[in-house]
Design an enzyme around this catalytic site. Structure first.
Site, PDB file in Angstrom:
ATOM      1  N   SER A  20      10.569  32.993  94.613  1.00 52.94           N
ATOM      2  CA  SER A  20      11.197  31.832  95.242  1.00 52.94           C
ATOM      3  C   SER A  20      12.709  31.855  95.034  1.00 52.94           C
ATOM      4  O   SER A  20      13.230  32.622  94.221  1.00 52.94           O
ATOM      5  CB  SER A  20      10.635  30.549  94.620  1.00 52.94           C
ATOM      6  OG  SER A  20      11.130  30.423  93.297  1.00 52.94           O
ATOM      7  N   LYS A  21      13.374  30.976  95.772  1.00 58.36           N
ATOM      8  CA  LYS A  21      14.825  30.866  95.635  1.00 58.36           C
ATOM      9  C   LYS A  21      15.185  30.497  94.195  1.00 58.36           C
ATOM     10  O   LYS A  21      16.165  30.965  93.644  1.00 58.36           O
ATOM     11  CB  LYS A  21      15.358  29.807  96.601  1.00 58.36           C
ATOM     12  CG  LYS A  21      16.848  29.553  96.429  1.00 58.36           C
ATOM     13  CD  LYS A  21      17.419  28.744  97.553  1.00 58.36           C
ATOM     14  CE  LYS A  21      18.917  28.564  97.425  1.00 58.36           C
ATOM     15  NZ  LYS A  21      19.323  27.780  96.262  1.00 58.36           N
ATOM     16  N   ARG A  22      14.332  29.666  93.599  1.00 59.85           N
ATOM     17  CA  ARG A  22      14.601  29.233  92.228  1.00 59.85           C
ATOM     18  C   ARG A  22      14.641  30.428  91.267  1.00 59.85           C
ATOM     19  O   ARG A  22      15.479  30.516  90.380  1.00 59.85           O
ATOM     20  CB  ARG A  22      13.558  28.201  91.788  1.00 59.85           C
ATOM     21  CG  ARG A  22      13.955  27.500  90.543  1.00 59.85           C
ATOM     22  CD  ARG A  22      13.559  26.026  90.401  1.00 59.85           C
ATOM     23  NE  ARG A  22      12.739  25.444  91.429  1.00 59.85           N
ATOM     24  CZ  ARG A  22      11.439  25.181  91.278  1.00 59.85           C
ATOM     25  NH1 ARG A  22      10.818  25.460  90.159  1.00 59.85           N
ATOM     26  NH2 ARG A  22      10.770  24.598  92.251  1.00 59.85           N
ATOM     27  N   GLY A  81      15.506  33.423  91.999  1.00 56.16           N
ATOM     28  CA  GLY A  81      16.768  34.120  92.249  1.00 56.16           C
ATOM     29  C   GLY A  81      17.923  33.402  91.574  1.00 56.16           C
ATOM     30  O   GLY A  81      18.775  34.025  90.938  1.00 56.16           O
ATOM     31  N   ASP A  82      17.958  32.070  91.710  1.00 55.41           N
ATOM     32  CA  ASP A  82      19.038  31.290  91.109  1.00 55.41           C
ATOM     33  C   ASP A  82      19.035  31.449  89.593  1.00 55.41           C
ATOM     34  O   ASP A  82      20.078  31.596  88.960  1.00 55.41           O
ATOM     35  CB  ASP A  82      18.878  29.798  91.455  1.00 55.41           C
ATOM     36  CG  ASP A  82      19.174  29.552  92.934  1.00 55.41           C
ATOM     37  OD1 ASP A  82      19.758  30.447  93.566  1.00 55.41           O
ATOM     38  OD2 ASP A  82      18.789  28.473  93.441  1.00 55.41           O
TER      39      ASP A  82
END
Ligand code: GLU
Length: 511
Positions: A265-267, A269-270
């Site tokens: 998920s984007k999370r 990656g962040d």
């Protein structure tokens, strides 16, 4: 005769395209090219609630950056145009009504409030509400209401939907090119909405099946999240009488978090510092941004190579593939059933491999904008040469400035540790001598300078390390950089002497 291969990438423009989506597009593209088929881009924008402005442009730009070419579809045109579902709305109602007439679907008039109430009731009883064969006969549907009543409600403008009438207790037998044979009992499935009068639009299921049929799609290659929809899709093909020509299906494994469990998920990656989108994205609604591989300095070839191997393996040890090699080697048999774990470090490794293979001229094109940002105006020849000398030490073109700035600017200061170590004892005196040796050289080429200076060091009996590190302090200002003759030949005689003089002027030797 074998059906002509026609595959489609069918994203919904609901936000930036996740790298899992890019991989789906890539596998479709590779499959199409491998079999001399066509790659179609269809935009599935029938969910007006989730439509995001700019998302379609983002998808097109991402595919372009990746080198995934579209043969037919949005942005290109073709014999089945339009390829944007919102522009095909007239088509779908006809097909929805065909299913109602054949008894495969029915009208439902239940209001949102009524459905909510049923949902709450079920929850109170500890169950999840499903609109299915157990309840449909009791609800506001054309299965129960008379034909006149149905007509009356439609004529007076009541809102309605058309739902698929899922058969009871039937085993749907399906084949997937990756997962093999799959069976599902229809009693576990609900009656999905196919069409809504409110926006005169079909839902995903109806539009997807109708379009795949009309566009003569031979293979549906898509993410695993669509596997639960497969029984309905099989039944829709049957209901339309298209089973004989229905496409083959291949459901791709999920891209997993670096830690393994769950979808990337984007999370993730962040948290871990890597992008999950191909390009930078700014949400038009919230202004939130997300980083992209392109803006993070990845080469598209490296990005594609990395993605290709997340889920597919060539059956050999080979890791580096050009797009053409991927096309030649790709087959769905070698796509794994289990999820592919994303490895951020491996992504960097791929980029480094591709970057190290770039010629100086190719590097120059990528490096010049960065040099300009630092106020450096130089020829492509010099930009490429500096980058070429140092590329092996970098994984990204964006790292080159730190590694090559001394080629373009004299040191603004001297690294303390290096100065303390070498700017003392005999070294300043020896550097003064070296300055004279250098000043006397006419041919300042790398080879000649090296041979003259080394001959002199040997004759004097000096230590090569001491001399070179002192020179490095003058020219680079730090203990880093390539061989000293790379630097002297690059900056030239005048600048070499100037930097030596500056060291004497600005830094007093340690006692
Ligand atoms: N519009 C669907 C998506 O966004 C397409 C799924 C399919 O390929 O059937 O992924």
């Amino acid at each position: 005769m074998e059906k002509a291969v026609r595959v489609r990438f069918a994203p919904s423009p609901t936000g930036p395209l996740h790298i899992g989506g890019v991989r789906t597009a890539l596998y479709n593209y590779l499959f199409a090219r491998r079999h001399g088929g066509k790659m179609i881009l269809r935009i599935e924008d029938t969910d007006s609630q989730r439509f995001v402005p700019g998302a379609e442009e983002y998808i097109l730009e991402s595919l372009r950056w990746c080198g995934i070419e579209i043969d037919e579809g949005v942005g290109v045109g073709g014999p089945h145009a339009p390829y944007r579902q919102s522009e095909r709305r007239e088509i779908y109602l006809r097909y929805a009504l065909q299913l109602v007439e054949a008894g495969w679907a029915y009208y439902a008039f239940d209001s949102a409030e009524a459905l909510d109430a049923l949902r709450k009731e079920a929850e109170a009883a500890g169950k999840a509400f499903a609109y299915n064969h157990e309840v449909r006969e009791r609800l506001e549907t054309s299965l129960r209401l008379s034909a006149e009543e149905v007509e009356k409600r439609i004529a007076r403008g009541d809102q309605w939907v058309i739902r698929f009438k899922m058969p009871e207790n039937e085993v749907v037998k399906m084949d997937d090119l990756i997962r093999g044979h799959v069976e599902v009992n229809t009693s576990t499935l609900d009656d999905k909405v196919l069409y809504k009068s409110a926006d005169r639009l079909p839902t995903y299921h109806l539009a997807n099946i109708v379009d795949d049929h009309l566009m003569e799609i031979s293979h549906v290659i898509r993410g695993e999240e669509w596997l639960p929809s497969l029984p309905l899709h099989y039944l829709l093909y049957r209901a339309f009488g298209w089973s004989d020509s229905q496409p083959a299906f291949a459901h791709l494994p999920l891209l997993l978090k670096p830690t393994g469990g769950g979808k990337l998920s984007k999370r993730d990656g962040d948290k871990m510092g890597f992008p999950v989108f191909p390009l930078f994205w700014r949400s038009p609604a919230t202004g939130d941004t997300a980083r992209g591989y392109r803006e993070d300095g990845y080469l598209p070839e490296a990005f594609i190579n990395m993605l290709a191997l997340l889920g597919w393996n060539p059956g050999t040890e080979q890791e580096l593939f050009t797009m053409r090699e991927l096309v030649e080697g790709f087959s769905l048999d070698r796509v794994s059933k289990s999820g592919a774990r994303f490895q951020p470090e491996k992504a960097k490794w791929f980029n480094a491999q591709y970057m190290h293979r770039l010629s100086d001229a190719e590097l120059a094109v990528l490096y010049q904008p960065i040099l300009r940002e630092h106020g450096i105006e130089v020829s492509d020849e010099l930009a490429g040469r500096a980058a070429g000398i140092m590329k092996e030490r970098a994984s990204f073109v964006t790292e080159l400035w730190d590694l090559t700035s001394f080629f373009f600017t004299a040191p603004a200061e001297y690294e303390e540790k290096q100065a303390r170590k070498y700017w003392k004892g005999d070294n300043p005196r020896i550097l003064r001598e070296l300055r004279e040796v250098l000043a006397a050289i006419d041919d300042f080429s790398l080879a000649n300078t090296e041979s003259v200076v080394h001959g002199w060091i040997e004759k004097q009996g000096y230590g090569v390390g001491q001399v070179m590190n002192t020179l490095r302090l003058a020219l680079v200002g730090a203990g880093k950089g390539p061989g000293m003759y790379d630097v002297t030949s690059f900056i030239g005689k005048e600048e070499t002497l100037r930097r030596i003089d500056r060291l004497f002027e600005t830094l007093r030797p340690a006692e």
